[in-house]
Design a protein around this motif. Structure first.
Motif, PDB file in Angstrom:
ATOM      1  N   SER A   1       0.922  -1.247  -0.113  1.00 52.72           N
ATOM      2  CA  SER A   1      -0.029  -0.095   0.020  1.00 52.72           C
ATOM      3  C   SER A   1       0.933   1.023  -0.100  1.00 52.72           C
ATOM      4  O   SER A   1       0.862   1.844   0.876  1.00 52.72           O
TER       5      SER A   1
ATOM      6  N   ASP B   1      -3.642  -5.207  -1.356  1.00 53.51           N
ATOM      7  CA  ASP B   1      -3.830  -3.774  -1.916  1.00 53.51           C
ATOM      8  C   ASP B   1      -2.558  -3.313  -2.616  1.00 53.51           C
ATOM      9  O   ASP B   1      -1.539  -3.250  -1.868  1.00 53.51           O
TER      10      ASP B   1
ATOM     11  N   GLY C   1      -2.735  -0.211  -4.310  1.00 53.56           N
ATOM     12  CA  GLY C   1      -2.707   1.136  -4.285  1.00 53.56           C
ATOM     13  C   GLY C   1      -4.150   1.453  -5.264  1.00 53.56           C
ATOM     14  O   GLY C   1      -4.885   2.070  -4.639  1.00 53.56           O
ATOM     15  N   ASN C   2      -3.972   1.322  -6.567  1.00 52.82           N
ATOM     16  CA  ASN C   2      -4.876   1.470  -7.327  1.00 52.82           C
ATOM     17  C   ASN C   2      -5.789   0.215  -7.640  1.00 52.82           C
ATOM     18  O   ASN C   2      -6.834   0.534  -8.182  1.00 52.82           O
ATOM     19  N   PHE C   3      -5.178  -0.756  -7.203  1.00 56.11           N
ATOM     20  CA  PHE C   3      -6.242  -2.126  -7.407  1.00 56.11           C
ATOM     21  C   PHE C   3      -5.615  -2.995  -6.427  1.00 56.11           C
ATOM     22  O   PHE C   3      -4.694  -2.923  -5.708  1.00 56.11           O
TER      23      PHE C   3
ATOM     24  N   LYS D   1     -10.670  -1.294  -7.715  1.00 57.11           N
ATOM     25  CA  LYS D   1     -11.377  -0.512  -6.568  1.00 57.11           C
ATOM     26  C   LYS D   1     -12.682   0.237  -6.780  1.00 57.11           C
ATOM     27  O   LYS D   1     -13.291   0.529  -6.114  1.00 57.11           O
ATOM     28  N   GLU D   2     -12.798   0.304  -8.179  1.00 61.04           N
ATOM     29  CA  GLU D   2     -14.034   1.037  -8.799  1.00 61.04           C
ATOM     30  C   GLU D   2     -14.565   0.300  -9.652  1.00 61.04           C
ATOM     31  O   GLU D   2     -14.155  -0.206 -10.847  1.00 61.04           O
TER      32      GLU D   2
ATOM     33  N   LYS E   1     -17.359   2.617  -5.931  1.00 57.37           N
ATOM     34  CA  LYS E   1     -16.249   2.124  -5.146  1.00 57.37           C
ATOM     35  C   LYS E   1     -16.330   1.012  -4.487  1.00 57.37           C
ATOM     36  O   LYS E   1     -17.493   0.493  -3.837  1.00 57.37           O
TER      37      LYS E   1
END
Length: 724
Positions: free
Chosen positions: A196, A641, A643-645, A662-663, A668
């Motif tokens: 992360s 995790d 960070g972006n995914f 993550k979205e 979200k």
């Protein structure tokens, strides 16, 4: 013409002129103050930033290594660039700066060092050569803005604030990049890899993390002890009162047998009234709010984070309903002149009408509130003379506005007066019992808050009229058992207060002559963001409003050293002390930046040497557990995790490319959703997905399709939406 990003209350003075098609939150206005042509520049958030290391040297942009360090621009030549996402905004401002019909630039940034830097960066990068005037106001009401435009400063008058911010920016860039890379790489060499965002380091962030770590260790290492309190009920005729055993330096008995013996001695005995002390106590109305106190009390009232309270305050400020959220709790006589208008406006609101008119008409000579020597270019939080319409505010905005409004009203009320009584009763000339009573006799300012349920809830004991030497009988004796407790855990509100007064967490001999203000962490405007970063980087977590340090945070503090150069508030205290002198024009910023470079080089070598003895055995199991979201559907390796995914840790060893976003369709996905997919192949029902190119939403389950190896929507079992 005038340009302003995000239309504020100030712009009520003008009407849109043209360029209505712009989608950059920039509007063009005619300006009567400068008929010859002026551009008024204001922005929300930085439009420019310092370049990344790779933009200085190509090799600094590849895989991180200790050998690259220190990373320092040659000859202090820092590269300033436009933030890519803000290029359109910058180009528009730059266009008008270069317009031949524009003769003057008006700098309208926040009246603080970061506001100074934010706009000056734009002007410098745009190559502005035109005269710059500075708008200086803590209020965005039309009256305040008009007055400020009539008294514009020359830019040179506030340039020291720019140099202060520039020094802060460059020093934090140097420390952040070098120590973040150093700790991340050295910990990876120890087999500790955070998915992360590595192990970022910042002088303020790690200082407050060190305080959180210290409190956590105090709580964990605290050994509770049982105790017993002996309570005796004394009587005089039909009246009675209760006293608790005590002796100087001891409020509890830590031996159960001793407590039982004392209780036996006291039963059916009598006591002599040794002393009766009565006094009046006057409580002054609370001082005006500053942002820190607003965040502390707002957290208690609403359970919101410091960042959320700041966002609400900024919204009210931009609406012109409150003054600028800053650090002072005092105002000047000039602001006090507005109180009659403010109170008159409040009297028209049903919630405040019963409290007005106020008992004290004029508080301009009361230095508890009005003291120019304790203000700077900012002052305490006040509601403005702009009338408020509660129907146009959100529920949270109503609460925050109400808190500030009542503080203004309460300042115009007299003190609250209590009668306090303390009785000492002695049995057999040996055993002392203390009785305390407190009664509110003149509510004063307390009535301002009674409507919101904050009136006295402390049980009051009606005490009999006693004199020294009176004999009273012991009617009953009880023993109550308790247990000692550690210090309270910090919460989202108190954490901001700790940052304001970090000196309370530093030993006296370590303070090195630094004052309380020197040892504050961050500025009143940045503290909420620093706490937010600690949460985002998973150094801390918040559960039921209480702050916990996470294993990742423990590892960082143990690596850097508790109360070391990078984790002690003394470091940032010394830096802020120098920065303040730069802001006052009494110091040059360049030696500060050079000193930061020298110290950074020194501590890189120290941490490299210390890392040879790092041992995180006790934390590793919990750290690895916290980093893992669940097992990979494809290869069973841990999913973490990224960070972006969310991605598979087996990528490097087996090439497994399994990942989850993550979205999805504007919604979200929480870690709970991801865990559910990994364990069950599907999420619970998720509401509010957005349809492509439409404003409509839909509800669905998300399932993992093994054949197509991607997430798909599943509508089976989705309840139909009710027709409106």
């Amino acid at each position: 013409m005038c340009i302003a990003e995000k239309r504020s209350q100030a712009m009520k003075l003008a009407q849109p002129y043209k360029h209505k098609d712009l989608k950059t939150h920039i509007e063009i206005f005619p300006c009567k103050t400068f008929p010859q042509g002026a551009i008024i520049v204001n922005a929300v958030g930085h439009i420019c930033e310092l370049a990344n290391p790779a933009e200085y040297k190509k090799e600094w942009g590849g895989r991180w290594s200790v050998e690259q360090l220190p990373i320092v621009p040659e000859e202090h030549k820092f590269i300033l660039k436009v933030t890519p996402s803000k290029r359109k905004v910058f180009n528009l401002i730059s266009k008008y700066i270069k317009d031949s019909t524009i003769s003057t630039v008006v700098h309208c940034g926040d009246i603080a060092r970061e506001g100074e830097l934010l706009i000056m960066e734009i002007l410098l990068l745009a190559g502005n050569k035109k005269p710059v005037k500075r708008l200086w106001t803590s209020s965005l009401t039309p009256t305040a803005v008009k007055k400020a435009f009539d008294n514009l400063k020359d830019q040179k008058d506030t340039m020291p604030l720019y140099y202060e911010a520039l020094a802060r920016q460059r020093a934090d860039w140097i420390m952040g990049i070098n120590f973040s890379r150093l700790t991340t790489v050295l910990l990876e060499q120890k087999g500790i890899q955070s998915n992360s965002g590595g192990f970022p380091v910042g002088r303020v962030m790690t200082s407050i993390l060190g305080i959180i770590y210290k409190r956590e260790m105090e709580i964990r290492n605290f050994v509770s002890r049982p105790y017993w309190d002996v309570l005796a009920e004394f009587s005089l005729g039909e009246q009675s009162f209760i006293g608790k055993w005590y002796k100087p330096g001891a409020d509890h008995i830590f031996n159960e047998e001793q407590a039982a013996v004392l209780a036996d001695i006291c039963k059916d005995n009598e006591a002599v009234i040794y002393s009766v002390e009565k006094k009046k106590e006057e409580n002054q109305p609370p001082q005006f709010y500053n942002l820190t106190q607003l965040q502390l009390e707002g957290n208690k009232r609403l359970g919101l984070s410091a960042a959320e309270i700041l966002e609400i305050a900024q919204s009210l400020y931009l609406k012109g309903l409150i003054t600028y959220p800053a650090s002072p709790v005092h105002i000047t006589r000039e602001e006090a002149k507005l109180f009659p208008t403010i109170l008159s406006n409040l009297s028209k609101i049903p919630e405040y009408n019963p409290l007005l008119p106020v008992p004290i008409d004029d508080i301009s000579s009361n230095k508890r509130y009005v003291d120019e020597s304790k203000t700077d270019d900012h002052f305490a939080l006040l509601v403005t003379e702009e009338p408020v319409n509660f129907e146009q505010l959100t529920d949270h905005e109503k609460v925050i506005y109400d808190m500030i409004a009542r503080s203004v009203i309460a300042a115009h009320y007299p003190n609250a007066v209590y009668d306090k009584t303390e009785i000492i009763s002695v049995i057999e000339d040996k055993f002392s019992f203390k009785t305390k009573g407190k009664q509110l006799v003149e509510p004063g300012w307390k009535v301002v808050f009674q409507t919101e349920g904050t009136q006295e809830n402390q049980p009051e004991m009606a005490l009999p009229s006693l004199e020294e030497g009176d004999l009273v009988k012991v009617r009953t004796v009880d023993i109550e058992q308790g247990i000692t407790a550690p210090k309270a855990r910090l919460n989202q509100g108190s954490l901001v207060k700790v940052m304001e007064n970090a000196s309370a967490f530093i030993e006296k001999d370590e303070k090195q002559g630094l004052s309380k203000s020197d040892l504050s962490l961050g500025t009143v405007a940045t503290r909420a963001d620093i706490i937010k970063k600690l949460l985002e980087k998973k150094y801390i977590s918040v559960k039921k409003n209480e702050v916990y340090i996470e294993p990742k945070g423990q590892i960082l503090i143990k690596a850097l050293g508790e109360n070391s150069y990078l984790t002690s508030p003394v470091t940032t205290g010394n830096m802020e002390k120098y920065l303040e002198m730069v802001g006052k024009g009494k110091k040059d910023y360049k030696p500060f930046v050079q000193r930061t470079i020298d110290v950074t080089k020194e501590y890189i070598e120290k941490i490299k040497e210390d890392s040879k003895n790092w041992d995180f055995t006790e934390i590793m199991e919990q750290f690895q557990k916290e980093e893992t979201v669940g097992p990979c559907i494809e290869c069973k390796e841990p999913i973490v995790d990224k960070g972006n995914f969310y991605g598979c840790t087996g990528y490097n060893s087996s090439g497994c490319s399994f990942s989850l976003p993550k979205e999805k369709s504007g919604k979200k996905l929480s870690q709970h959703h991801i865990t559910s997919i990994l364990e069950k192949g599907t999420t619970p029902l998720i509401k509010g997905f957005k349809k492509r190119n439409k404003d409509d939403t839909f509800d669905a389950f998300l399932v993992w399709n093994k054949e197509e190896k991607r997430l798909k929507f599943n509508f089976e079992g989705v309840p139909p939406k009710s027709k409106k």
